[in-house]
Scaffold this motif. Structure first.
Motif, PDB file in Angstrom:
ATOM      1  N   VAL A 131       0.851  -1.191   0.000  1.00  9.95           N
ATOM      2  CA  VAL A 131       0.000   0.000   0.000  1.00  9.95           C
ATOM      3  C   VAL A 131       0.886   1.239   0.000  1.00  9.95           C
ATOM      4  N   GLU A 132       1.942   1.196   0.801  1.00 13.00           N
ATOM      5  CA  GLU A 132       2.832   2.358   0.853  1.00 13.00           C
ATOM      6  C   GLU A 132       3.579   2.533  -0.465  1.00 13.00           C
ATOM      7  N   ILE A 133       4.037   1.430  -1.028  1.00  9.67           N
ATOM      8  CA  ILE A 133       4.726   1.543  -2.324  1.00  9.67           C
ATOM      9  C   ILE A 133       3.788   2.148  -3.354  1.00  9.67           C
ATOM     10  N   ASN A 134       2.578   1.680  -3.278  1.00  8.63           N
ATOM     11  CA  ASN A 134       1.565   2.172  -4.203  1.00  8.63           C
ATOM     12  C   ASN A 134       1.372   3.677  -4.047  1.00  8.63           C
ATOM     13  N   THR A 135       1.297   4.118  -2.787  1.00 11.21           N
ATOM     14  CA  THR A 135       1.115   5.547  -2.537  1.00 11.21           C
ATOM     15  C   THR A 135       2.253   6.347  -3.145  1.00 11.21           C
ATOM     16  N   ILE A 136       3.462   5.874  -2.884  1.00 12.40           N
ATOM     17  CA  ILE A 136       4.626   6.623  -3.367  1.00 12.40           C
ATOM     18  C   ILE A 136       4.661   6.632  -4.890  1.00 12.40           C
ATOM     19  N   ALA A 137       4.385   5.475  -5.467  1.00 11.28           N
ATOM     20  CA  ALA A 137       4.370   5.418  -6.926  1.00 11.28           C
ATOM     21  C   ALA A 137       3.303   6.350  -7.472  1.00 11.28           C
ATOM     22  N   GLY A 138       2.148   6.340  -6.822  1.00 12.35           N
ATOM     23  CA  GLY A 138       1.061   7.220  -7.266  1.00 12.35           C
ATOM     24  C   GLY A 138       1.490   8.675  -7.221  1.00 12.35           C
ATOM     25  N   CYS A 139       2.111   9.055  -6.119  1.00 13.01           N
ATOM     26  CA  CYS A 139       2.582  10.424  -5.975  1.00 13.01           C
ATOM     27  C   CYS A 139       3.554  10.776  -7.082  1.00 13.01           C
ATOM     28  N   GLY A 140       4.469   9.858  -7.329  1.00  9.32           N
ATOM     29  CA  GLY A 140       5.453  10.101  -8.372  1.00  9.32           C
ATOM     30  C   GLY A 140       4.769  10.310  -9.707  1.00  9.32           C
ATOM     31  N   LEU A 141       3.779   9.502  -9.995  1.00  8.50           N
ATOM     32  CA  LEU A 141       3.092   9.602 -11.279  1.00  8.50           C
ATOM     33  C   LEU A 141       2.418  10.960 -11.453  1.00  8.50           C
ATOM     34  N   ILE A 142       1.895  11.478 -10.339  1.00  8.20           N
ATOM     35  CA  ILE A 142       1.208  12.767 -10.465  1.00  8.20           C
ATOM     36  C   ILE A 142       2.238  13.880 -10.621  1.00  8.20           C
ATOM     37  N   MET A 143       3.295  13.777  -9.791  1.00  7.78           N
ATOM     38  CA  MET A 143       4.232  14.873  -9.637  1.00  7.78           C
ATOM     39  C   MET A 143       5.134  15.027 -10.853  1.00  7.78           C
ATOM     40  N   ILE A 144       5.329  13.938 -11.566  1.00  9.61           N
ATOM     41  CA  ILE A 144       6.363  13.948 -12.596  1.00  9.61           C
ATOM     42  C   ILE A 144       6.055  14.949 -13.699  1.00  9.61           C
ATOM     43  N   ARG A 145       4.799  15.285 -13.819  1.00 10.25           N
ATOM     44  CA  ARG A 145       4.478  16.380 -14.723  1.00 10.25           C
ATOM     45  C   ARG A 145       4.696  17.653 -13.922  1.00 10.25           C
TER      46      ARG A 145
ATOM     47  N   TRP B  12       4.303  20.713 -12.964  1.00 11.43           N
ATOM     48  CA  TRP B  12       3.392  21.798 -13.271  1.00 11.43           C
ATOM     49  C   TRP B  12       2.768  22.164 -11.943  1.00 11.43           C
ATOM     50  N   GLY B  13       2.551  23.437 -11.692  1.00 16.37           N
ATOM     51  CA  GLY B  13       2.089  23.863 -10.378  1.00 16.37           C
ATOM     52  C   GLY B  13       0.919  23.049  -9.867  1.00 16.37           C
ATOM     53  N   ARG B  14      -0.071  22.900 -10.738  1.00 17.36           N
ATOM     54  CA  ARG B  14      -1.288  22.251 -10.271  1.00 17.36           C
ATOM     55  C   ARG B  14      -1.059  20.787  -9.937  1.00 17.36           C
ATOM     56  N   SER B  15      -0.225  20.142 -10.735  1.00 17.89           N
ATOM     57  CA  SER B  15      -0.026  18.725 -10.433  1.00 17.89           C
ATOM     58  C   SER B  15       0.824  18.574  -9.173  1.00 17.89           C
ATOM     59  N   LEU B  16       1.693  19.558  -8.915  1.00 11.50           N
ATOM     60  CA  LEU B  16       2.462  19.470  -7.668  1.00 11.50           C
ATOM     61  C   LEU B  16       1.545  19.588  -6.461  1.00 11.50           C
ATOM     62  N   SER B  17       0.656  20.587  -6.511  1.00 13.71           N
ATOM     63  CA  SER B  17      -0.235  20.732  -5.358  1.00 13.71           C
ATOM     64  C   SER B  17      -1.148  19.518  -5.246  1.00 13.71           C
ATOM     65  N   ALA B  18      -1.554  18.981  -6.401  1.00  9.97           N
ATOM     66  CA  ALA B  18      -2.397  17.782  -6.350  1.00  9.97           C
ATOM     67  C   ALA B  18      -1.638  16.637  -5.717  1.00  9.97           C
ATOM     68  N   ALA B  19      -0.346  16.530  -6.062  1.00 13.73           N
ATOM     69  CA  ALA B  19       0.438  15.432  -5.512  1.00 13.73           C
ATOM     70  C   ALA B  19       0.571  15.569  -4.009  1.00 13.73           C
ATOM     71  N   ILE B  20       0.759  16.831  -3.558  1.00 11.16           N
ATOM     72  CA  ILE B  20       0.892  17.018  -2.109  1.00 11.16           C
ATOM     73  C   ILE B  20      -0.411  16.627  -1.415  1.00 11.16           C
ATOM     74  N   ARG B  21      -1.511  17.069  -2.010  1.00  7.31           N
ATOM     75  CA  ARG B  21      -2.799  16.725  -1.408  1.00  7.31           C
ATOM     76  C   ARG B  21      -2.980  15.201  -1.370  1.00  7.31           C
ATOM     77  N   TYR B  22      -2.608  14.603  -2.478  1.00  4.78           N
ATOM     78  CA  TYR B  22      -2.733  13.142  -2.555  1.00  4.78           C
ATOM     79  C   TYR B  22      -1.875  12.487  -1.486  1.00  4.78           C
ATOM     80  N   MET B  23      -0.663  12.996  -1.345  1.00  2.00           N
ATOM     81  CA  MET B  23       0.268  12.437  -0.352  1.00  2.00           C
ATOM     82  C   MET B  23      -0.338  12.523   1.036  1.00  2.00           C
ATOM     83  N   VAL B  24      -0.861  13.709   1.376  1.00  2.00           N
ATOM     84  CA  VAL B  24      -1.381  13.904   2.729  1.00  2.00           C
ATOM     85  C   VAL B  24      -2.552  12.955   2.974  1.00  2.00           C
ATOM     86  N   MET B  25      -3.510  12.966   2.047  1.00  2.00           N
ATOM     87  CA  MET B  25      -4.697  12.140   2.261  1.00  2.00           C
ATOM     88  C   MET B  25      -4.324  10.659   2.289  1.00  2.00           C
TER      89      MET B  25
END
Lengths: 495, 555
Positions: free
Chosen positions: A141-155, A157-170
């Motif tokens: 589950v944790e690996i999945n979370t990190i991979a998910g974050c990476g997938l969002i963040m890799i673009r 772009w401001g919005r995807s960064l903030s989305a990734a942070i939100r995703y990380m927190v939740m």
């Protein structure tokens, strides 16, 4: 022991290793390796499915031949094989469809990072599907979370960064709750493998001991996984995450990632918890009503949304609601419907995300409702893909969405208290789906005032992915019977 | 033999439509439009002949033809029965004529291959509704109908059309979603395990008896769900709005094919799924009946109020469709006969009226009723046809409308009498229904005949000062372009409030062209429809005999 029995383990490891290898090779090679890995694991899942279907029972695979209390276990049955197969297919098509965009959105030097994340994601999803050990589940589950974050963040772009942070927190919140639940369970039962844990839990239930702790465990685990899969009202991370990631990532995240958690939850509910606890705790009822709330609210949010990506994302909230409603019915038929919807939604939502990309492309990269006007003439295939996806969402017969709807509705008959709410919720939600999806479809086919320039042609892989997704949808809609039977079989050998 | 025929009549138009869509661009660029028209017309004709052959060779009753299995017991299956034959026969009679009409009507429009593609596809889908042998097949084609006709409503591509088509879509999908509840319930409570239509109902009486109220609730939900396409109040609003579509669409689809598929579905659901013995005398019956009566009253009243000709006719359709639903809700053999008679009769009357409206629009660009003053003398055939259909809609003897209203009233009185005698609460409602039908006949007289009267006998004093001065001027044959231009501009000034200013130039053109009856492509269908109205009105026995057979089986 048949050689095929090794495949679940092999497929997890292949995905993982291709991720590791990708770290030291160039982006292009990493891409090819990744696609190759997904292809191989998909074939392996198919083999596992065929094998378990033939033998008619699931098997437990001990890692390194260490027996129960110490060793780590994998368990594969028809349901696991089928789910892994579907995940593999959707993943393959999503990555293929988003190929060009990935290269455009991701910085060249970081391209291999993207594919590392994809590989890790695949490996963790497969592990969640196959594992029979609670702690292993947590790790992945944790690996999945990190991979998910990476997938969002890799673009980047401001919005995807903030989305990734939100995703990380939740997501971390969810994993944290899940971990607390696990440790409590370990405290109470002394077990982390699912089957021994189930025995211990059943003993507790028989003696009426630890009633409150068990309740807490159930609640904490369910809430943790519900947060991670985006059940309403924990859905705030969904729209940005799905909408602002690069298309391949969006399709994977919406089509698969939250489904992996739901699959894990079903597994825990049926393989670990005792039916008595489930019934007494009203967990299922809670999930049911929140599922229904999600169906409504997700659609209402989607109606208000102008941005196409966010609209599709909010629709995911509604669809997650469907799945939880099915689980909440608490019958085998309900769970079957939920799992079928996992597949059908995976195929449909990925189709929508991928074909929406083609529409953005044809509209100068703009993605709001107004700019997409007339896109149906600029990019016919993508528009057809989107239309098919939308029709599937509103339950047009012969497409996968109809079968989901039918299964949900018929399964409700076994639970008389929830019959009418389920049916009415389905009807209202269908209507709401029609409002936002078909509104966009109409808009796609309204010609614009400005002259239509050249018909936009997408790259061959995107077109191929769209066509394959459409076919997948048709297959799920027309030949659903064996699939549903397999799910039913799998559920029987599941617990 | 009938197997392949049944599949063919449904699939042929659909496949042809797809082909037209695919070869859309070559057709337009290569000026093959005339060829396309001829091929389309031939195909539609052949299809209609095949339907006729099918009905005649099987005598209206065929075996089951399972096409494929959707899921579990849900098979897509065709089966022709008498009721299906009536609907299929009706549709296949109207379609070639309507196609003929639309060639002329659509002459100056762009994107015609697309129009005819969807128009022809709708034919196949409607036949699918008629031939469906079980509920799921009907549901499938019912949903398909929504999607196939959507592009036709959207066809003008204006903002108004987009809004209308969105509304149409939401209402239809929403209705189908509630009808879906009915479908699922039927599947669970079926006595035969499938959703096949059985005359007299197919619910498992024991099981259904246990949950009677629940099933009745589901019936009401499904009644309204399917009723959405039949424009039942309060879900009627899409129909008047949808009259932005080209007239052939409004005439054939929104007076016959689509809306009657809705009514047909209600009939199927009432008489062939639930069975009348289960429903008769229950609150569900009164709920359905009341809704139908409210719609009749509402529709005919709104039609009087409406000043746009096509929208007025659309409101008239709203009220007339509920005649059929009222017949369905009487739930006796007589009720079914009445409903089906009206289904057939109204088809001819309303398509005739709409085609007249279309002919007027096509020849003169006039859409509002106050613009029609005096036009009757220039377009005598058109307006005579309009008058005939109006008289028939009112229910004057000699015309088809009389037969159907007579049947409906008879059914209402006989069931009302029975219900009151048996002391069933709510038994007075059928009597109210008779009153409503009479009221609606009065309203129909007002809204149909005012149009005809204005056209034939323009008010002398008012005519000169109002927008209709043009026609008066033209009739007096002063003739010079100068005066015609002057008069028309003053006419515009007078009617500026109602008419769109953008229409000015177009209208002037139209008047200079001298309004006259349209070409034979439009007139032939009109005249045939009027003849049919008389044929049914004067010689209804063959039709009634078939309908009585249906009523005898299913009541």
């Amino acid at each position: 022991m048949s050689f095929v029995q090794n495949f679940p383990f092999f497929s997890i490891i292949i995905a993982m290793f291709s991720g590791i290898v990708s770290a030291v090779i160039s982006g292009k090679k990493a891409r090819n390796l990744s696609i190759f890995a997904i292809g191989v694991t998909t074939c392996m899942s198919a083999a596992v499915l065929a094998y378990t279907w033939k033998t008619g029972e699931s098997y437990t695979y001990m890692m390194g031949h260490f027996p129960a209390p110490w060793g780590n276990e994998i368990r594969a049955g028809v349901l696991e094989g089928l789910t892994a197969l579907m995940f593999g297919v959707v993943m393959l098509l999503s990555v293929m469809g988003g190929l060009d965009h990935t290269e455009k959105d991701v910085e060249g030097s970081k391209l291999n990072l993207f594919y590392i994340m994809i590989d890790l994601m695949l490996s963790s999803l497969l592990a969640l599907v196959y594992t029979n050990d609670l702690f292993t589940a947590y790790v992945f589950v944790e690996i999945n979370t990190i991979a998910g974050c990476g997938l969002i963040m890799i673009r980047q772009w401001g919005r995807s960064l903030s989305a990734a942070i939100r995703y990380m927190v939740m997501s971390s919140l969810g994993s944290g709750l899940f971990l607390i639940g696990l440790s409590l369970l370990y405290d109470v039962t002394g077990q982390l493998l699912m089957i021994p844990a189930k025995e211990a839990v059943a003993q507790l239930a028989a003696t009426d001991a630890y009633v409150i702790p068990m309740l807490v465990i159930l609640a904490v685990i369910s809430v943790g996984l519900a947060i991670k899969s985006g059940l309403y009202p924990f859905h705030y991370w969904i729209p940005d995450t799905y909408a602002y990631a690069t298309p391949a990532a969006s399709a994977v995240l919406s089509g698969l990632v939250s489904k992996g958690y739901i699959f894990l939850l079903i597994k825990i509910l049926y393989r670990v918890m005792s039916p008595e606890h489930l019934m007494e705790s009203y967990t299922l009822d809670v999930l049911y009503w929140f599922g229904i709330a999600g169906m409504m609210m997700g659609s209402i949010h989607a109606i208000q949304e102008k941005d196409t990506g966010r609209m599709i994302a909010y629709s995911s909230v509604a669809q997650i609601g469907y799945i939880y409603m099915g689980i909440g019915l608490g019958t085998q038929a309900g769970t079957t419907a939920a799992i079928f919807h996992i597949f059908s939604h995976g195929a449909t939502k990925a189709l929508l995300f991928i074909s929406a990309v083609g529409l953005y492309e044809a509209s100068g990269g703009e993605r709001d409702y107004l700019s997409l006007r007339g896109a149906g003439y600029r990019n016919p295939l993508a528009a057809i893909g989107f239309t098919v996806g939308a029709m599937s969402m509103v339950g047009f017969p012969m497409l996968s969405g109809f079968i989901s709807k039918l299964l949900f509705a018929t399964s409700a008959f076994e639970n008389t208290g929830k019959l009418l709410p389920t049916l009415i919720a389905l009807a209202i939600s269908t209507t709401l789906n029609a409002v936002y999806f078909l509104r966009l479809v109409i808009s796609l086919y309204r010609p614009e005032k400005r002259k239509v320039d050249e018909v936009h042609r997408d790259s061959w892989n995107l077109r191929l992915a769209v066509v394959c997704f459409i076919l997948l949808n048709l297959v799920l809609g027309l030949f659903s019977q064996p699939i549903v039977r397999a799910i039913g079989q799998g559920l029987i050998m599941f617990s | 033999m009938y197997d392949s025929l049944m599949t063919a009549v449904v699939l042929l138009p659909i496949i042809f439509g797809f082909l037209l869509l695919i070869f859309n661009n070559p057709i337009r660029s290569g000026h093959h439009e005339r060829t396309m028209e001829i091929v389309t017309e031939c195909l539609v004709l052949v299809n209609s002949l095949m339907v006729a052959a099918l009905i005649i060779s099987t005598g209206g009753r065929s075996g089951n033809l399972v096409l494929f299995r959707l899921y579990g017991q849900l098979t897509v299956m065709f089966k022709l029965d008498l009721m299906g034959s009536v609907f299929a026969g009706l549709v296949s009679f109207l379609w070639p004529l309507a196609t003929l009409y639309s060639f002329e009507y659509m002459k100056n429009e762009s994107r015609r291959p697309m129009f005819f593609a969807f128009y022809t596809m709708t034919y196949g889908v409607t036949l699918g509704v008629a031939l469906a042998g079980n509920l799921i097949t009907m549901y499938l084609f019912y949903e398909m109908l929504t999607f196939v006709t959507l592009p036709l409503v959207l066809y003008p591509m204006t903002r108004e059309a987009a809004r209308a088509s969105r509304q149409y879509l939401y209402y239809s999908i929403g209705g189908a979603a509630f009808a879906f509840i009915g479908l699922v319930f039927v599947l669970s409570y079926s006595a035969i395990g499938t959703t096949e239509f059985v005359a007299g109902g197919m619910l498992n009486p024991e099981l259904a008896g246990q949950h009677k109220n629940l099933l009745l609730l589901v019936y009401v939900l499904a009644f309204f769900g399917f009723g959405v396409k039949a424009a039942i109040f309060p879900f009627h609003d899409w129909l008047p709005k949808a009259s932005v579509a080209p007239t052939p669409v409004t005439a054939l689809l929104h007076a016959v094919a689509v809306v009657k598929s809705g009514a047909f579905a209600v009939l199927r659901f009432t008489y062939f799924i639930y069975g009348t013995s289960f429903l008769r005398g229950t609150w569900a019956q009164w709920a359905a009946m009341t809704a139908a009566l409210v719609t009749i009253t509402f529709g005919s009243t709104m039609a009087v109020k409406e000043i746009h000709l096509k929208r007025r006719l659309a409101y008239s359709t709203v009220s007339n469709l509920s005649y059929i639903l009222f017949g369905a809700s009487i739930m006796t053999p007589l009720g079914l006969i009445g409903a089906l008679t009206h289904l057939v009769a109204h088809a001819f009357m309303k398509i005739c009226a709409f085609f007249c409206a279309g002919a007027i629009m096509h020849q003169t660009e006039k859409t509002y009723i106050h613009q029609l003053d005096g036009l009757g003398r220039k377009m005598p055939v058109t307006f005579t046809c309009f008058l005939m259909s109006g008289l028939s809609l009112m229910g004057i003897p000699l015309f088809a409308g009389f037969i159907s209203k007579w049947n409906l009233i008879q059914a209402a009185l006989s069931w009302g009498g029975d219900a009151v005698a048996a002391g069933i609460p709510g038994g007075f409602i059928p009597y109210v229904g008779v009153g409503v039908i009479l009221y609606s006949a009065l309203m129909t007289g007002i809204y149909m005949l005012t149009v005809a009267i204005r056209a034939f006998f323009p008010a002398v004093g008012a005519a000169l000062s109002s927008g209709s001065a043009v026609s008066a001027g033209a009739v007096s044959s002063s003739g010079s372009t100068v005066s015609a231009g002057a008069v028309s501009s003053s006419g515009n000034a007078a009617s500026a409030g109602a008419a769109q200013s953008s229409g000015t130039s177009v209208r002037t053109e139209g008047e200079e062209r001298e309004a006259s009856d349209p070409s034979w492509l439009m007139l032939v269908p009109l005249v045939i429809f009027v003849i049919m109205i008389f044929v049914i009105g004067l010689h209804p026995e063959p039709l009634l005999k078939i309908l009585e057979m249906i009523g005898g089986e299913a009541g």
